[in-house]
Motif scaffolding. Sequence first.
Motif, PDB file in Angstrom:
ATOM      1  N   ILE A  33    -119.403 -56.461 -99.433  1.00 54.87           N
ATOM      2  CA  ILE A  33    -120.567 -57.223 -98.954  1.00 54.87           C
ATOM      3  C   ILE A  33    -121.126 -56.589 -97.696  1.00 54.87           C
ATOM      4  CG2 ILE A  33    -121.275 -59.413 -97.888  1.00 54.87           C
ATOM      5  CD1 ILE A  33    -119.268 -60.769 -99.881  1.00 54.87           C
ATOM      6  N   LEU A  34    -120.267 -56.315 -96.726  1.00 56.07           N
ATOM      7  CA  LEU A  34    -120.743 -55.809 -95.440  1.00 56.07           C
ATOM      8  C   LEU A  34    -121.417 -54.446 -95.560  1.00 56.07           C
ATOM      9  CD1 LEU A  34    -117.818 -56.979 -93.163  1.00 56.07           C
ATOM     10  CD2 LEU A  34    -120.092 -57.999 -93.377  1.00 56.07           C
ATOM     11  N   LYS A  35    -120.904 -53.586 -96.436  1.00 55.70           N
ATOM     12  CA  LYS A  35    -121.517 -52.253 -96.531  1.00 55.70           C
ATOM     13  C   LYS A  35    -122.894 -52.284 -97.192  1.00 55.70           C
ATOM     14  CE  LYS A  35    -118.996 -50.519-100.566  1.00 55.70           C
ATOM     15  NZ  LYS A  35    -117.959 -49.568-100.992  1.00 55.70           N
ATOM     16  N   LYS A  36    -123.283 -53.415 -97.780  1.00 56.15           N
ATOM     17  CA  LYS A  36    -124.650 -53.557 -98.302  1.00 56.15           C
ATOM     18  C   LYS A  36    -125.672 -53.634 -97.174  1.00 56.15           C
ATOM     19  CE  LYS A  36    -123.287 -56.233-102.359  1.00 56.15           C
ATOM     20  NZ  LYS A  36    -123.401 -57.531-103.038  1.00 56.15           N
ATOM     21  N   PHE A  37    -125.241 -54.154 -96.010  1.00 52.73           N
ATOM     22  CA  PHE A  37    -126.176 -54.447 -94.925  1.00 52.73           C
ATOM     23  C   PHE A  37    -125.913 -53.657 -93.643  1.00 52.73           C
ATOM     24  CE2 PHE A  37    -125.689 -58.354 -97.453  1.00 52.73           C
ATOM     25  CZ  PHE A  37    -126.992 -58.530 -97.869  1.00 52.73           C
ATOM     26  N   MET A  38    -124.673 -53.217 -93.449  1.00 55.77           N
ATOM     27  CA  MET A  38    -124.271 -52.657 -92.160  1.00 55.77           C
ATOM     28  C   MET A  38    -123.580 -51.312 -92.353  1.00 55.77           C
ATOM     29  SD  MET A  38    -122.512 -56.207 -90.880  1.00 55.77           S
ATOM     30  CE  MET A  38    -123.081 -56.640 -89.255  1.00 55.77           C
ATOM     31  N   LYS A  39    -123.443 -50.582 -91.254  1.00 62.75           N
ATOM     32  CA  LYS A  39    -122.725 -49.308 -91.330  1.00 62.75           C
ATOM     33  C   LYS A  39    -121.382 -49.450 -90.610  1.00 62.75           C
ATOM     34  CE  LYS A  39    -124.752 -47.465 -87.173  1.00 62.75           C
ATOM     35  NZ  LYS A  39    -125.698 -46.665 -86.515  1.00 62.75           N
ATOM     36  N   PRO A  40    -120.339 -48.767 -91.143  1.00 59.82           N
ATOM     37  CA  PRO A  40    -119.053 -48.802 -90.456  1.00 59.82           C
ATOM     38  C   PRO A  40    -119.120 -47.948 -89.193  1.00 59.82           C
ATOM     39  CG  PRO A  40    -118.947 -47.365 -92.371  1.00 59.82           C
ATOM     40  CD  PRO A  40    -120.316 -47.989 -92.368  1.00 59.82           C
ATOM     41  N   VAL A  41    -118.519 -48.432 -88.112  1.00 55.75           N
ATOM     42  CA  VAL A  41    -118.561 -47.674 -86.864  1.00 55.75           C
ATOM     43  C   VAL A  41    -117.182 -47.326 -86.318  1.00 55.75           C
ATOM     44  CG1 VAL A  41    -120.858 -48.435 -86.155  1.00 55.75           C
ATOM     45  CG2 VAL A  41    -118.872 -49.805 -85.515  1.00 55.75           C
ATOM     46  N   LYS A  42    -116.134 -48.077 -86.714  1.00 57.61           N
ATOM     47  CA  LYS A  42    -114.797 -47.698 -86.276  1.00 57.61           C
ATOM     48  C   LYS A  42    -113.757 -48.495 -87.049  1.00 57.61           C
ATOM     49  CE  LYS A  42    -114.128 -50.841 -82.329  1.00 57.61           C
ATOM     50  NZ  LYS A  42    -113.773 -50.919 -80.923  1.00 57.61           N
ATOM     51  N   GLU A  43    -112.534 -47.969 -87.060  1.00 51.37           N
ATOM     52  CA  GLU A  43    -111.384 -48.683 -87.599  1.00 51.37           C
ATOM     53  C   GLU A  43    -110.361 -48.798 -86.484  1.00 51.37           C
ATOM     54  OE1 GLU A  43    -109.731 -47.211 -91.254  1.00 51.37           O
ATOM     55  OE2 GLU A  43    -111.646 -47.430 -92.302  1.00 51.37           O
ATOM     56  N   PHE A  44    -109.621 -49.904 -86.490  1.00 56.51           N
ATOM     57  CA  PHE A  44    -108.622 -50.135 -85.449  1.00 56.51           C
ATOM     58  C   PHE A  44    -107.547 -51.066 -85.976  1.00 56.51           C
ATOM     59  CE2 PHE A  44    -112.024 -53.170 -85.081  1.00 56.51           C
ATOM     60  CZ  PHE A  44    -111.405 -54.385 -84.844  1.00 56.51           C
TER      61      PHE A  44
END
Length: 173
Positions: free
Chosen positions: A141-152
Amino acid sequence: MKIFETERLIIKTLESKDQSHFTELLSDPKIIAPIPQPKFTEVQLLQKFQENLNLTVSDLQKERSICGIFEKGNPEMIGLCLFLTNDEKDKELGYRFRVPYWGKGYGTETTKGIIDYYFNTLQVAKVTADVNIENLGSVNILKKFMKPVKEFFNERDNCTDRRYEIEKENWLY
């Protein structure tokens, strides 16, 4: 009080009649496992519910506010819409649904509605969302609207989270 609506849903403040579904949404193992989230005590659940009863629009600017998600024409709460602030003080969205309402596109519809509300009503410049990378439904769902910026690594929840974000100038809806 209605916060916003989408084609099929109404997001509004919690009322006392919503308490049992609120408790289910914060305690059902099927719902909280993909997040993951520590188990709340009954006292904590009651306190969280009472803190979020009858919110006003200005309450949505606080660090954490929870509203109910309702299908139009259905008086039962089907999910929660969360207005959050992350560790970098950016506004963050969250949502969860009762199990019978999974797989109906409500997560996508709610996410689009929350982002739109943040940008066009609350006038924020950026919206974020943190998700457990193993929660594939929410990742998709999130990748439909937003871009990934980091993992933690999220120590509290003992999982790896991915942060997504979108800035207002990139919002096309």
